[in-house]
Design a protein around this motif. Structure first.
Motif, PDB file in Angstrom:
ATOM      1  N   ILE A 259       0.828  -1.245   0.066  1.00  0.00           N
ATOM      2  CA  ILE A 259       0.142   0.256  -0.193  1.00  0.00           C
ATOM      3  C   ILE A 259       0.908   1.158  -0.012  1.00  0.00           C
ATOM      4  N   ALA A 260       1.923   1.176   0.776  1.00  0.00           N
ATOM      5  CA  ALA A 260       2.874   2.315   0.816  1.00  0.00           C
ATOM      6  C   ALA A 260       3.429   2.556  -0.796  1.00  0.00           C
TER       7      ALA A 260
ATOM      8  N   LEU B 270       2.672   3.864   8.741  1.00  0.00           N
ATOM      9  CA  LEU B 270       1.360   3.391   8.354  1.00  0.00           C
ATOM     10  C   LEU B 270       0.760   2.399   9.077  1.00  0.00           C
ATOM     11  N   LYS B 271       1.627   1.199   9.454  1.00  0.00           N
ATOM     12  CA  LYS B 271       1.075   0.155  10.032  1.00  0.00           C
ATOM     13  C   LYS B 271       0.320   0.571  11.418  1.00  0.00           C
ATOM     14  N   PRO B 272       0.936   1.025  12.490  1.00  0.00           N
ATOM     15  CA  PRO B 272       0.330   1.652  13.543  1.00  0.00           C
ATOM     16  C   PRO B 272      -0.621   2.716  13.303  1.00  0.00           C
ATOM     17  N   ALA B 273      -0.376   3.500  12.335  1.00  0.00           N
ATOM     18  CA  ALA B 273      -1.461   4.504  12.119  1.00  0.00           C
ATOM     19  C   ALA B 273      -2.667   4.131  11.539  1.00  0.00           C
ATOM     20  N   VAL B 274      -2.974   3.093  10.646  1.00  0.00           N
ATOM     21  CA  VAL B 274      -4.125   2.565  10.317  1.00  0.00           C
ATOM     22  C   VAL B 274      -4.987   1.898  11.737  1.00  0.00           C
ATOM     23  N   TYR B 275      -4.214   1.131  12.223  1.00  0.00           N
ATOM     24  CA  TYR B 275      -4.555   0.373  13.526  1.00  0.00           C
ATOM     25  C   TYR B 275      -5.108   1.481  14.551  1.00  0.00           C
TER      26      TYR B 275
ATOM     27  N   THR C 104      -7.571   8.213   0.666  1.00  0.00           N
ATOM     28  CA  THR C 104      -8.946   8.304   0.393  1.00  0.00           C
ATOM     29  C   THR C 104      -9.226   7.090  -0.646  1.00  0.00           C
ATOM     30  N   GLU C 105      -8.596   7.083  -1.730  1.00  0.00           N
ATOM     31  CA  GLU C 105      -8.614   5.969  -2.743  1.00  0.00           C
ATOM     32  C   GLU C 105      -7.915   4.811  -2.403  1.00  0.00           C
ATOM     33  N   LEU C 106      -6.783   4.719  -1.539  1.00  0.00           N
ATOM     34  CA  LEU C 106      -6.121   3.759  -1.388  1.00  0.00           C
ATOM     35  C   LEU C 106      -6.619   3.121  -0.100  1.00  0.00           C
ATOM     36  N   PHE C 107      -7.179   3.601   0.810  1.00  0.00           N
ATOM     37  CA  PHE C 107      -7.695   3.259   2.098  1.00  0.00           C
ATOM     38  C   PHE C 107      -9.183   3.315   2.271  1.00  0.00           C
ATOM     39  N   PRO C 108      -9.944   2.783   1.267  1.00  0.00           N
ATOM     40  CA  PRO C 108     -11.433   3.298   1.503  1.00  0.00           C
ATOM     41  C   PRO C 108     -12.129   2.886   2.644  1.00  0.00           C
ATOM     42  N   GLU C 109     -11.492   1.962   3.482  1.00  0.00           N
ATOM     43  CA  GLU C 109     -12.322   1.408   4.651  1.00  0.00           C
ATOM     44  C   GLU C 109     -11.780   2.363   5.885  1.00  0.00           C
ATOM     45  N   VAL C 110     -10.699   3.144   5.797  1.00  0.00           N
ATOM     46  CA  VAL C 110     -10.140   3.769   6.708  1.00  0.00           C
ATOM     47  C   VAL C 110     -10.257   5.458   6.529  1.00  0.00           C
ATOM     48  N   ASP C 111     -10.836   6.157   7.387  1.00  0.00           N
ATOM     49  CA  ASP C 111     -11.266   7.289   7.596  1.00  0.00           C
ATOM     50  C   ASP C 111      -9.940   8.253   8.041  1.00  0.00           C
TER      51      ASP C 111
ATOM     52  N   LYS D 124      -5.000 -15.592  -0.237  1.00  0.00           N
ATOM     53  CA  LYS D 124      -5.503 -14.356  -0.113  1.00  0.00           C
ATOM     54  C   LYS D 124      -4.331 -13.301  -0.299  1.00  0.00           C
ATOM     55  N   GLY D 125      -4.798 -12.400  -1.111  1.00  0.00           N
ATOM     56  CA  GLY D 125      -3.762 -11.299  -1.488  1.00  0.00           C
ATOM     57  C   GLY D 125      -3.676 -10.139  -0.425  1.00  0.00           C
ATOM     58  N   MET D 126      -2.434  -9.303  -0.543  1.00  0.00           N
ATOM     59  CA  MET D 126      -2.303  -8.333   0.110  1.00  0.00           C
ATOM     60  C   MET D 126      -3.617  -7.347   0.094  1.00  0.00           C
ATOM     61  N   ASP D 127      -4.256  -7.079  -0.928  1.00  0.00           N
ATOM     62  CA  ASP D 127      -5.597  -6.237  -0.981  1.00  0.00           C
ATOM     63  C   ASP D 127      -6.704  -6.964  -0.447  1.00  0.00           C
ATOM     64  N   GLY D 128      -6.590  -8.170   0.051  1.00  0.00           N
ATOM     65  CA  GLY D 128      -7.622  -8.920   0.542  1.00  0.00           C
ATOM     66  C   GLY D 128      -8.618  -9.800  -0.388  1.00  0.00           C
ATOM     67  N   SER D 129      -8.334  -9.766  -1.601  1.00  0.00           N
ATOM     68  CA  SER D 129      -8.826 -10.725  -2.569  1.00  0.00           C
ATOM     69  C   SER D 129      -8.089 -11.947  -2.844  1.00  0.00           C
TER      70      SER D 129
END
Length: 695
Positions: free
Chosen positions: A319-320, A349-354, A386-393, A625-630
């Protein structure tokens, strides 16, 4: 003495300001028109005169409160001691929230109304206005007919909100200082009702003990922790202790808590919590250790960090990399090969997203300055996440830190930028020449300076990146910088901020030119460094191989065969344990590289004796399972292993190797279908370049 609420707020802004404040800024802060701000300032001028103070107004620069320090302090004390029957809207909202935060049962409207000397209707309207703001923290105001109002939400959300309120009304350092002064009964700082209520949230004696323990543990184990992060940690712990004593506990995801156990920050947090339990005679649940760990992981360190295989997983790196590509494409710059930027982003990013997903608050004290200096870059990165992390505000505070990483990479000097400046004075000679000379001396990016008199200026924007003037102009104050002929240091800093903005706008499509480094006489030291990294990379290359599996096999079978082979070669000592670690790693997040037929399985464990990188080609594709979840089909498994205890240089090499796998489509295709000799040759070349940079 009576001072209206808006006048009090104006005075507070001017008292807190370090320098001049523009009328436009005052109007924006108070949500009023420029004309109203000018009118209010006339009343402020009358008020401060009673304290032998003056309002100095400089055209094009702003307004500043000046006078003897003794008189300024007397004005502060007077404002703080006024009976506050006329609260600002923000103050009312803060008091309402604090009452709800501390209440154990619903609070009736008339309780708020009596406290704030307003009507029930005003309180009801305030609650409506607060609703949207509280929703950002995952809280809501619940009104129970006949019973009153209460605050609903998790304990973590409530702590996040209260931390934000403290930061809005008091600097965290000031908060700790005032608490200590309260303990020693020698407060010299004027306190208002908001300050007193905020101070009431913590026990000053326990806060002092907490600070001592933090200094003992964190000061030794994480000596480079930034001051702001240190203070924020003390405040967080003081609030947590007070809430725990009331029986208010937070919940931390047990799965992620287990993953954090391998980090240095978790070890530090554990030691700190155990010491606090003994010092305060209080049981502190393990969930609190998780939150302290996240605080430490998210803290801004003053030293450069390198991400490690387990500390920052490859899905975050992917993602980075996407984020870097997004920004590079939009700005037409080549950041994709900036390994340092990739490391920094993954580390953040990793601790930030969490943190964001768990509703944990982080305050960026530089946010306003970041948005001002890098407005376009801020909006671009906001759009990208916003585009790369659609589930994270992503909140603006977190985006601000990401902007700093990119700004640092963009302004590192790898892009040559020539700026053209215009100097304006009354005559165009004399002082203009002096100023032009000092500009080029202080600001190396300025390569050309033209001089004009005030009579020769028609359109100051035409053809110039920067306009400075020794006299006020009729133009918008945002179009030029007003300075003195000798260019004072604070004026140099203002110009440098302007130049940073211009530099970002002028970065072009050219690939950055590598600057010729200064030659060093420490050749022996360089050779030693090269020898160490060379030994690590040669061992990896010697052990590298592609194993073609002759028959159809499940994913588990592939891992079993791979680990047996590596056990025979004395790379690992416990096959079953390593297989289990790899499976657990896959369950945490996907390992398939998106849109490719590759998966990267990796782990660190004490059952691994030496670093290893091998490839396994499958006869038939398997689904992972891919890194993008699919879900995706893969035909090759890349296996990267490392001991749990490993030297820093080896980790850097493996981290570099990880980044190569997602550098570009052509490189990924090489790992998908390339021969062993081709991949080894490519890795040899890349490692050679890596070692040269290290030397």
């Amino acid at each position: 003495m009576y001072i209206a609420s808006r006048e009090r707020k104006l005075l507070s802004i001017l008292l807190d300001a370090r320098g001049e404040v523009k009328v436009k800024e005052l109007a924006k802060l108070l949500n009023i028109s420029d004309r109203t701000a000018h009118r209010d300032l006339n009343q402020v001028e009358t008020t401060v005169a009673k304290f032998n103070l003056q309002l100095n107004r400089k055209q094009g620069i702003g307004i500043k409160l000046s006078g003897q320090e003794e008189n300024i302090h007397r004005l502060q004390a007077t404002i703080a001691s006024l009976e506050q029957t006329d609260y600002t809207i923000e103050e009312r909202h803060a008091i309402i929230f604090l009452i709800l935060f501390e209440a154990d049962e619903p609070v009736k409207l008339f309780t708020f109304a009596n406290e704030l000397n307003v009507t029930n209707a005003t309180i009801s309207h305030d609650l409506d206005q607060m609703e949207e703001h509280l929703n950002k923290y995952g809280l809501r105001v619940y009104r129970k007919r006949g019973l009153g109002v209460e605050l609903e939400g998790t304990e973590a959300a409530k702590r996040k909100a209260i931390s934000s309120f403290i930061a809005d009304f008091l600097d965290p350092y000031e908060y700790i200082t005032m608490a200590k002064e309260t303990l020693n009964k020698q407060s010299s700082s004027p306190q208002n009702s908001i300050s007193n209520r905020l101070l009431g949230l913590v026990n000053p004696q326990k806060l002092e003990r907490i600070e001592e323990e933090v200094q003992q543990v964190v000061g030794k184990l994480l000596p480079n922790l930034a001051d702001s992060a240190y203070i924020a940690l003390v405040v967080h712990l003081a609030l947590a202790v007070q809430r725990l004593e009331k029986g208010d506990h937070i919940k931390f995801d047990p799965k992620y808590l287990e993953e954090l156990r391998t980090t240095n920050e978790f070890s530090t947090a554990s030691q700190l919590i155990r010491r606090l339990e003994q010092s305060l005679h209080l049981y502190i649940p393990n969930d609190e250790i998780g939150y302290i760990t996240m605080h430490l992981m998210g803290a801004k360190l003053r030293v450069e960090q390198n991400y490690m295989i387990e500390d920052s997983s490859m899905d975050t790196a992917y993602i980075a990399k996407e984020l870097i590509s997004y920004v590079s494409h939009r700005l037409h710059v080549g950041l994709s090969e900036n390994f340092s930027l990739l490391n920094d982003l993954v580390t953040h990013l990793k601790p930030a997203v969490y943190r964001i997903k768990q509703g944990m608050n982080i305050k960026n004290p530089m946010l306003e300055e970041i948005v001002t200096d890098y407005e376009d870059l801020f909006e671009l990165i906001k759009e990208a996440v916003t585009e790369l992390f659609p589930e994270v505000d992503f909140p603006d505070d977190e985006i601000g830190y990401l902007v700093l990483h990119f700004a640092s990479a963009l302004l590192s000097g790898e892009w040559e930028v020539d700026l053209r400046a215009l100097v304006i004075c009354s005559s165009g000679i004399g002082t203009a020449k002096i100023l032009a000379s000092r500009l080029m001396q202080k600001i190396p990016e300025i390569k050309q300076v033209d001089n004009r008199s005030m009579f020769e200026v028609e359109d100051i924007k035409a053809g110039y990146d920067l306009v400075v003037s020794t006299i006020p102009l009729k133009e918008d104050e945002n179009d030029y910088i007003l300075v003195s002929p000798m260019l004072q240091q604070d004026e140099v800093e203002r110009i440098k901020r302007w130049v940073r903005k211009q530099k970002l706008q002028k970065i072009n499509k050219k690939k950055p030119q590598q600057e010729k480094g200064e030659q060093s006489n420490a050749y022996t030291e360089k050779l030693t460094v090269m020898q160490k990294y060379s030994g690590i990379t040669i061992r990896l290359l010697d052990a590298f191989r592609i194993t073609h599996l002759p028959e159809k096999a499940s994913l588990l079978n592939v891992l079993e065969k791979a680990c047996k082979q590596l056990a025979d070669e004395k790379v690992i000592t416990d096959e079953k344990k390593v297989i289990q670690k790899l499976i657990e790693r896959e369950q945490i997040s996907g390992l398939g590289i998106p849109d490719k037929s590759l998966a990267l399985y990796h782990t660190r464990d004490d059952a691994i004796d030496k670093a290893s990188f091998t490839v396994y080609a499958l006869k038939e594709a398997v689904t992972v399972k891919g890194m993008d979840g699919s879900d995706q089909s893969i035909t090759r498994i890349l296996l990267m292993l490392a001991p749990k205890e490993i030297e820093q240089e080896s980790l850097e090499v493996l981290s570099f190797l990880s980044s190569l796998l997602i550098q570009s489509d052509s490189i990924t295709r090489l790992f998908e279908s390339g021969k062993e000799t081709e991949i080894r040759e490519y890795l040899s070349e890349q490692f050679f370049n890596f070692i040269q940079q290290k030397a």
